[in-house]
Each structure stands twice: as structure tokens, then as C-alpha cells.
Write an enzyme that holds these catalytic residues in place. Sequence first.
Site, short mmCIF file in Angstrom:
data_model
loop_
_atom_site.label_atom_id
_atom_site.label_comp_id
_atom_site.label_asym_id
_atom_site.label_seq_id
_atom_site.Cartn_x
_atom_site.Cartn_y
_atom_site.Cartn_z
N ASP A 38 75.22 63.30 106.13
CA ASP A 38 75.44 62.27 106.29
C ASP A 38 76.04 61.65 105.23
OD1 ASP A 38 76.66 59.50 107.51
OD2 ASP A 38 74.65 58.23 107.83
N HIS A 55 84.48 63.57 103.17
CA HIS A 55 84.33 64.65 104.29
C HIS A 55 84.93 66.52 103.67
CE1 HIS A 55 83.68 62.37 107.07
NE2 HIS A 55 84.67 61.09 107.14
N LEU A 149 72.37 85.33 110.20
CA LEU A 149 71.99 83.96 110.22
C LEU A 149 72.52 82.98 111.77
CD1 LEU A 149 71.19 81.23 109.13
CD2 LEU A 149 73.05 81.10 107.76
C1 IPE Z 1 75.55 60.98 112.22
O1 IPE Z 1 76.55 60.23 110.88
C2 IPE Z 1 76.84 61.97 112.07
C3 IPE Z 1 76.73 63.48 111.69
C4 IPE Z 1 76.76 63.01 110.21
C5 IPE Z 1 77.99 63.92 112.20
P1 IPE Z 1 77.03 58.82 111.41
O2 IPE Z 1 77.22 58.74 110.22
O3 IPE Z 1 77.66 58.64 112.65
O4 IPE Z 1 75.38 58.22 111.90
P2 IPE Z 1 74.91 56.77 112.15
O5 IPE Z 1 76.30 55.90 112.65
O6 IPE Z 1 75.04 56.21 111.12
O7 IPE Z 1 74.33 56.53 112.75
C1 IPE Z 2 78.61 61.86 108.05
O1 IPE Z 2 79.51 61.61 106.78
C2 IPE Z 2 80.32 62.73 108.51
C3 IPE Z 2 80.75 62.42 110.08
C4 IPE Z 2 80.02 61.55 110.70
C5 IPE Z 2 81.80 63.27 110.28
P1 IPE Z 2 80.14 59.70 107.57
O2 IPE Z 2 81.90 59.67 107.61
O3 IPE Z 2 79.38 58.82 108.47
O4 IPE Z 2 79.73 58.64 105.49
P2 IPE Z 2 79.33 57.42 105.61
O5 IPE Z 2 77.45 57.49 106.68
O6 IPE Z 2 79.70 56.48 106.02
O7 IPE Z 2 78.62 57.33 104.47
MG MG Z 3 77.89 58.17 108.29
#
Ligand code: IPE
Ligand code: IPE
Ligand code: MG
Length: 262
Positions: A38, A55, A149
Amino acid sequence: MAKTDGILRSGIEKLRAEIALKKLDRERIPAHVAVIMDGNGRWAKRRGLPRIDGHKAGADSLRSVVIGCTDLAIRYLTAYTFSSENWQRPTDEVSGLMELFREQLEREIDELDGERIRVRVLGRLDEVPAETRASFESAMERTAHHERLQLILALNYGGRLEIADAARRLAQEAVSGSRTVESIDADAVASRLYAPDVPDPDLVIRTGGNLRISNYLLWQSAYAEMCVVEKLWPDFRRSDFFRALTEFQHRERRFGRLTSED
Ligand code: IPE
Ligand code: IPE
Ligand code: MG
């Protein structure tokens, strides 16, 4: 100048990783680590870039963690790439991510195969756009025999959905008469999850600082240790991964029992 900076930074990171690696107890390496990758959006925002660039930058972090797992002979790494709730994001971000997953997998597959890494998907792959799905299917097929792995990519994954899917399968079996209602217990549910052969994660690492599980491995992480790291995912490197493992090694796991010191 930027190039020299980059070389310097990767040299420093290499040293940090070596130092962090030395602190690890090789006798207590977890079998299965799960990561919630995240913070990509915040990383991009801080740089005034579109979210998709965050990303893209995250791809190098996953690479570092995969290398970290092979360094330590960790058997399973499950990475949260896209949740079943992430479809609610703007369509350009969703389509950009689907395209990115395909490109990244196609770029890395030769090396993954060469390193004897098995690629698997956890989630409803049938709902993923056809081209992305095809890349994952071909990667899974090509690497199916590897055992060093298992890189398990949680894609279109939701913990509640997974448990509901398992419940539906068990109900179908009961209705068809292939099992009794009384036989439905915790082991039966576990046996109908998406990857029942994979042991539960020992450690779940979340980057980006948020203290929540976001529908990840709800069933399997019942007794996992949690490690939340402030760093955003694109900044996470092998040294950070090793430090999280050291933190894990200092935890006392109890599984509801008492220990000899209690
Ligand atoms: C969890 O992160 C999903 C991934 C890392 C793919 P999100 O950004 O979607 O989660 P919330 O919305 O902060 O809970
Ligand atoms: C996690 O990063 C990746 C996905 C959910 C695909 P985010 O896109 O949720 O990044 P933040 O949390 O908004 O910084
Ligand atoms: Mg996020």
C-alpha cells in the site's frame, strides 16, 4: 548527476540489506509471508505524478522482496496486487493497473522461471480482462513445476468473497449428497479456500502506515503476526523486508496457548 545518485543509493541499500540480513536468525525464517503493498498513490501524489506512476514504481519493490525471499529460502510470498473492492476506483486507474500487471509479468517471466519461482493467482481470475488473464494463465502454466518459492499474486481478491465462495461450494456438496452438513467444520472451510495447500501466513507486512487488514487473507491470517511499516510501498526495499522479519523473530507466538514462562 541523477545517475550517480542512483548508483550511490543502490550501493547504500545493498549495504543496508547485508547488515539487516546478518541480524536474522536463519533457524526462524517464516514459511509464508504476505504483503499488503500500500501507498503507491501517496508516493505519486507527493511527487506531483499520476497515481499510475506510483503503481509502476512499486514494481521494483516487489522485485526486491522476491529476491529477499529467495535469499532466505522463504517458501511462499503472497502479494496483494488488486482487491475485489479496487474495481471501485476510477476506470483509468483500473485499466492502467490491469495493463501494468500484464506488462510486468511478461517482462519478469523469463527470470522468474529461471529462478525456479512458481507463479500463482489467488482470486477470481475469470473476472479479469482477457489479455491480463491470459498472461497470468500462461505464467502459471509455465512455472507450475517449480518449488523453490511460490509467488502468489492476490488479484481481484477479497477475503470475504473467498470465504463466501468456500461456503457456497460446501453447500453445493451437501445438497448433492457428497458430504453431510455435520462434516462442515473449520477444516472443511479451509479445504475449499482458493489455495488450500498453502500454509497460513506467519507474517503479514503492510506498508503505508495504515493499521487495517483491508479484506486480506481474513481466514488464513487468524494467527499471523502483523507488521505495519510507515514507508510507502515504492520506497520499500530488501533491507526493509529483512527488518520486518527481524521484528517478526522478536515476537512471541502463542496461538491461544500459554508459554513455559507463564
Ligand atoms: C489494499 O489497499 C489493496 C492492495 C494493496 C492491493 P487499499 O488501498 O485498497 O486499502 P484501503 O482502501 O486503504 O483499506
Ligand atoms: C496500493 O496502493 C495498490 C493498489 C491498491 C492497487 P494505493 O493505490 O492504495 O496507494 P494509496 O494507499 O492511495 O497511497
Ligand atoms: Mg491504499
